[in-house]
Design a protein around this motif. Structure first.
Motif, mmCIF file in Angstrom:
data_model
loop_
_atom_site.group_PDB
_atom_site.id
_atom_site.type_symbol
_atom_site.label_atom_id
_atom_site.label_comp_id
_atom_site.label_asym_id
_atom_site.label_seq_id
_atom_site.Cartn_x
_atom_site.Cartn_y
_atom_site.Cartn_z
ATOM 1 N N UNK A 207 0.849 -1.187 0.000
ATOM 2 C CA UNK A 207 0.000 0.000 0.000
ATOM 3 C C UNK A 207 0.882 1.233 0.000
ATOM 4 N N UNK A 208 0.400 2.297 -0.598
ATOM 5 C CA UNK A 208 1.148 3.542 -0.637
ATOM 6 C C UNK A 208 0.686 4.417 0.516
ATOM 7 N N UNK A 209 1.633 5.143 1.138
ATOM 8 C CA UNK A 209 1.216 6.031 2.223
ATOM 9 C C UNK A 209 0.389 7.188 1.682
ATOM 10 N N UNK A 210 -0.534 7.649 2.493
ATOM 11 C CA UNK A 210 -1.406 8.749 2.084
ATOM 12 C C UNK A 210 -0.596 10.038 1.986
ATOM 13 N N UNK A 211 -0.869 10.841 0.969
ATOM 14 C CA UNK A 211 -0.183 12.113 0.793
ATOM 15 C C UNK A 211 -0.727 13.102 1.804
ATOM 16 N N UNK A 212 0.113 14.072 2.236
ATOM 17 C CA UNK A 212 -0.380 15.065 3.190
ATOM 18 C C UNK A 212 -1.516 15.882 2.576
ATOM 19 N N UNK A 213 -2.510 16.239 3.382
ATOM 20 C CA UNK A 213 -3.694 16.932 2.884
ATOM 21 C C UNK A 213 -3.394 18.351 2.456
#
Length: 170
Positions: A57-63
């Motif tokens: 899984x790829x880490x979520x990008x900062x909002x």
């Protein structure tokens, strides 16, 4: 007549499974079964056994980007997840004080252990005991162990001091 027929059927049933496995090529950290793509990229053929690749899984990008003027350029602000429990500043100060006290206690213990080891090591010439007199190799091994223990205790002390430096000032 039945045995050869059964053997022939078993061979015929197993053959497609053997043919179904394509050649697998490794391209750095990636795998492919496309021979033309592998040739273009200079990939190596994987020998012996099947390869199972599980997609991560790829880490979520900062909002949102960090506000201008704060912190190092390009550095994301240190934030806790929204579900983390909030701690009052007095509680946090008490926790920091407890952590500092524990680390200072550990530092005193580590420094006293280090002083004992340095005294026993005696600049690479520890005092010989009865076993060392009978077995010179034992003395050499004990000296090497003491030297490693001194180095390890120095590393432990440096680590504790680094942790103390990370804590806020009392």
């Amino acid at each position: 007549m039945n045995k050869p027929l059964i053997t022939l059927i078993l061979i015929a049933a197993a053959a497609p499974a053997a043919w179904a496995q394509d050649r697998i090529y490794r391209c750095g950290n990636e795998y492919t079964n496309n021979a033309t793509q592998a040739k273009e990229r200079g990939c190596k053929l994987v020998e012996g056994g099947n390869v199972t690749v599980v997609q991560g899984t790829r880490p979520a990008a900062p909002a949102a980007a960090p506000a201008a003027g704060g912190g190092a350029p390009g550095a994301a602000p240190a934030t806790s997840p929204p579900s983390a429990p909030r701690v009052s500043s007095n509680d946090q100060k008490a926790r920091d004080a407890d952590a500092r006290a524990i680390l200072e206690s550990e530092l005193r213990k580590a420094e006293s252990r280090h002083a004992e080891l340095v005294k026993e090591y005696n600049n690479g010439a520890p005092e010989r005991n009865a076993l060392d007199l009978r077995n010179p190799q034992r003395y050499i091994e004990r000296t090497a162990e003491l030297k490693a223990s001194v180095a390890r205790s120095e590393s432990d002390i440096a680590g504790i001091k680094r942790e103390l430096a990370r804590l806020p000032a009392p």
